[in-house]
Write a protein that holds these residues in place. Structure first.
Motif, PDB file in Angstrom:
ATOM      1  N   LYS A  59      47.133  45.064  34.025  1.00 12.60           N
ATOM      2  CA  LYS A  59      48.402  44.644  34.552  1.00 12.60           C
ATOM      3  C   LYS A  59      48.845  43.882  33.333  1.00 12.60           C
ATOM      4  O   LYS A  59      48.047  42.478  32.722  1.00 12.60           O
ATOM      5  CB  LYS A  59      48.070  42.757  35.395  1.00 12.60           C
ATOM      6  CG  LYS A  59      47.620  43.785  36.307  1.00 12.60           C
ATOM      7  CD  LYS A  59      49.036  43.762  37.616  1.00 12.60           C
ATOM      8  CE  LYS A  59      48.776  44.727  39.438  1.00 12.60           C
ATOM      9  NZ  LYS A  59      48.788  46.239  39.177  1.00 12.60           N
ATOM     10  N   VAL A  66      52.262  35.242  37.493  1.00 12.89           N
ATOM     11  CA  VAL A  66      50.266  35.484  38.677  1.00 12.89           C
ATOM     12  C   VAL A  66      50.352  33.697  39.602  1.00 12.89           C
ATOM     13  O   VAL A  66      50.015  33.213  39.090  1.00 12.89           O
ATOM     14  CB  VAL A  66      48.985  35.499  38.214  1.00 12.89           C
ATOM     15  CG1 VAL A  66      48.157  35.440  38.485  1.00 12.89           C
ATOM     16  CG2 VAL A  66      49.792  36.681  36.446  1.00 12.89           C
ATOM     17  N   PHE A  69      45.563  34.367  43.622  1.00 14.46           N
ATOM     18  CA  PHE A  69      44.944  34.721  42.740  1.00 14.46           C
ATOM     19  C   PHE A  69      43.233  35.223  43.652  1.00 14.46           C
ATOM     20  O   PHE A  69      43.068  34.167  43.542  1.00 14.46           O
ATOM     21  CB  PHE A  69      45.093  35.368  41.457  1.00 14.46           C
ATOM     22  CG  PHE A  69      43.311  36.318  40.349  1.00 14.46           C
ATOM     23  CD1 PHE A  69      44.279  37.942  40.631  1.00 14.46           C
ATOM     24  CD2 PHE A  69      42.301  35.888  40.358  1.00 14.46           C
ATOM     25  CE1 PHE A  69      43.453  38.851  40.070  1.00 14.46           C
ATOM     26  CE2 PHE A  69      41.380  37.105  40.071  1.00 14.46           C
ATOM     27  CZ  PHE A  69      41.776  38.911  40.207  1.00 14.46           C
ATOM     28  N   SER A  70      43.180  36.301  44.325  1.00 19.23           N
ATOM     29  CA  SER A  70      42.022  36.195  44.531  1.00 19.23           C
ATOM     30  C   SER A  70      41.004  37.580  44.324  1.00 19.23           C
ATOM     31  O   SER A  70      41.730  38.633  43.870  1.00 19.23           O
ATOM     32  CB  SER A  70      42.055  36.261  46.232  1.00 19.23           C
ATOM     33  OG  SER A  70      42.255  37.089  46.602  1.00 19.23           O
ATOM     34  N   ILE A  74      46.399  39.490  45.251  1.00 20.25           N
ATOM     35  CA  ILE A  74      47.855  38.590  44.379  1.00 20.25           C
ATOM     36  C   ILE A  74      49.125  38.548  44.272  1.00 20.25           C
ATOM     37  O   ILE A  74      49.651  39.283  45.580  1.00 20.25           O
ATOM     38  CB  ILE A  74      47.455  39.504  42.567  1.00 20.25           C
ATOM     39  CG1 ILE A  74      48.228  38.901  42.097  1.00 20.25           C
ATOM     40  CG2 ILE A  74      48.103  40.968  43.280  1.00 20.25           C
ATOM     41  CD1 ILE A  74      47.660  39.797  40.620  1.00 20.25           C
ATOM     42  N   SER A  84      45.045  43.139  45.442  1.00 20.27           N
ATOM     43  CA  SER A  84      44.567  42.576  44.090  1.00 20.27           C
ATOM     44  C   SER A  84      44.032  44.138  42.715  1.00 20.27           C
ATOM     45  O   SER A  84      43.310  44.615  43.327  1.00 20.27           O
ATOM     46  CB  SER A  84      43.334  41.766  44.598  1.00 20.27           C
ATOM     47  OG  SER A  84      42.741  41.382  42.590  1.00 20.27           O
ATOM     48  N   TRP A 116      43.782  42.173  31.179  1.00 21.55           N
ATOM     49  CA  TRP A 116      45.463  41.788  31.108  1.00 21.55           C
ATOM     50  C   TRP A 116      45.476  41.209  29.873  1.00 21.55           C
ATOM     51  O   TRP A 116      45.706  40.430  28.711  1.00 21.55           O
ATOM     52  CB  TRP A 116      45.459  40.223  31.674  1.00 21.55           C
ATOM     53  CG  TRP A 116      44.449  39.530  32.980  1.00 21.55           C
ATOM     54  CD1 TRP A 116      43.095  40.140  33.116  1.00 21.55           C
ATOM     55  CD2 TRP A 116      45.147  40.084  34.465  1.00 21.55           C
ATOM     56  NE1 TRP A 116      43.131  40.460  35.161  1.00 21.55           N
ATOM     57  CE2 TRP A 116      44.379  40.091  34.879  1.00 21.55           C
ATOM     58  CE3 TRP A 116      47.166  39.799  34.337  1.00 21.55           C
ATOM     59  CZ2 TRP A 116      44.984  39.882  36.797  1.00 21.55           C
ATOM     60  CZ3 TRP A 116      47.495  40.018  35.972  1.00 21.55           C
ATOM     61  CH2 TRP A 116      46.173  39.450  37.137  1.00 21.55           C
ATOM     62  N   TRP A 124      43.971  31.555  31.383  1.00 24.65           N
ATOM     63  CA  TRP A 124      43.949  32.372  32.122  1.00 24.65           C
ATOM     64  C   TRP A 124      43.665  30.544  32.749  1.00 24.65           C
ATOM     65  O   TRP A 124      44.014  30.783  34.483  1.00 24.65           O
ATOM     66  CB  TRP A 124      43.079  33.433  32.325  1.00 24.65           C
ATOM     67  CG  TRP A 124      42.157  33.760  33.990  1.00 24.65           C
ATOM     68  CD1 TRP A 124      41.376  33.142  34.886  1.00 24.65           C
ATOM     69  CD2 TRP A 124      43.642  34.142  34.898  1.00 24.65           C
ATOM     70  NE1 TRP A 124      41.979  34.065  35.738  1.00 24.65           N
ATOM     71  CE2 TRP A 124      42.630  35.087  35.962  1.00 24.65           C
ATOM     72  CE3 TRP A 124      44.386  35.147  34.886  1.00 24.65           C
ATOM     73  CZ2 TRP A 124      42.723  35.168  37.069  1.00 24.65           C
ATOM     74  CZ3 TRP A 124      45.073  35.690  35.866  1.00 24.65           C
ATOM     75  CH2 TRP A 124      44.253  35.906  37.308  1.00 24.65           C
TER      76      TRP A 124
END
Length: 246
Positions: A59, A66, A69-70, A74, A84, A116, A124
């Motif tokens: 990603k 973002v 998110f889970s 997403i 996700s 990422w 993050w």
């Protein structure tokens, strides 16, 4: 760094592939943008001689995109909600396990995670005000700081391998096996080669001499047949020739 497929065409995945190329050594084998029957698309598959096999979903977006998110869903700015990336790569990895069944590589343990490449781990963590994710969840993913060196990257892959849910049991220390790797690479390649020409049977002989002249089987040229035709009385009508072609 052996690469077994063309580089990906998507720009973000291509940049990530180039960063891996700058890190990897001969012990790290890479497959990009892998499409196999019955297997969802895999962005990257890594066979590393020290860390085993890890499947990655890439990603390559900034953290600002973002929105939520889970582990299962997403929300990405401009794209809405979708599965996700963790769920996507986990599903594809289990499908790859099924694809390998029946081959010599079917017992290879597969791990999976998300990369990422445009987000650091600290960024993050600072991005979220509230999270229900388990403590240390971010350690199960690859961030830009994990790409600082080959040793750092391998430590992250090893961490993922030791905690990945894929596979029938928790993996022990990975031991590279050349026969297993060859079987794994062949299965992913899905290539067929032509069977060798059969050897001549005993007693078969071959001659370099020119073959005997073949007698032509064409029909003969038409023959001219001369027939004499007479009218009623020979003494009154002169004789003439009539040509007939058979």
């Amino acid at each position: 760094m052996p690469v077994h497929t063309p580089l990906p065409e998507h720009y973000g995945e291509l940049v990530f592939a180039e960063r891996l190329a700058a890190l990897a050594d001969d012990g790290m084998h890479l497959w990009y943008d892998l499409h196999l029957p019955g297997v969802s698309n895999l962005d990257v598959v890594i066979w590393d001689s020290q860390c085993g096999v890890v499947c990655l979903e890439v990603k390559a977006i900034p953290v600002e995109m973002v929105l939520a998110f889970s582990d299962m869903e997403i929300e990405i700015e401009g794209r809405g909600w979708s599965a996700s990336p963790m769920h996507q790569v986990r599903k594809a990895t289990f499908e790859l396990l099924d694809f390998l069944r029946g081959s010599q590589a079917e017992k290879v343990h597969l791990s999976s995670t998300v990369a990422w490449p445009r987000i650091s781990r600290a960024t993050w963590l600072a991005h979220w005000d509230d999270t229900d994710l388990p403590s240390g969840y971010e350690l199960s993913m690859v961030f830009s700081d994990d790409l600082s060196s080959l040793d750092v990257f391998r430590k992250r892959l090893q961490w993922v391998r030791e905690r990945s849910p894929c596979g029938s049991s928790r993996p022990g220390r990975f031991v590279h096996s050349a026969p297993e790797f060859d079987a794994f690479a062949r299965r992913l390649r899905m290539r067929a080669t032509r069977r060798a020409e059969p050897s001549p049977e005993p007693g078969d002989t071959f001659s370099d001499e020119a073959p005997d002249e073949v007698v032509s089987q064409e029909p003969p040229e038409p023959q001219e047949v001369v027939a004499l035709a007479r009218s009623g009385r020979a003494q009154e009508t002169p004789r003439y020739r009539e040509r007939l072609w058979l």
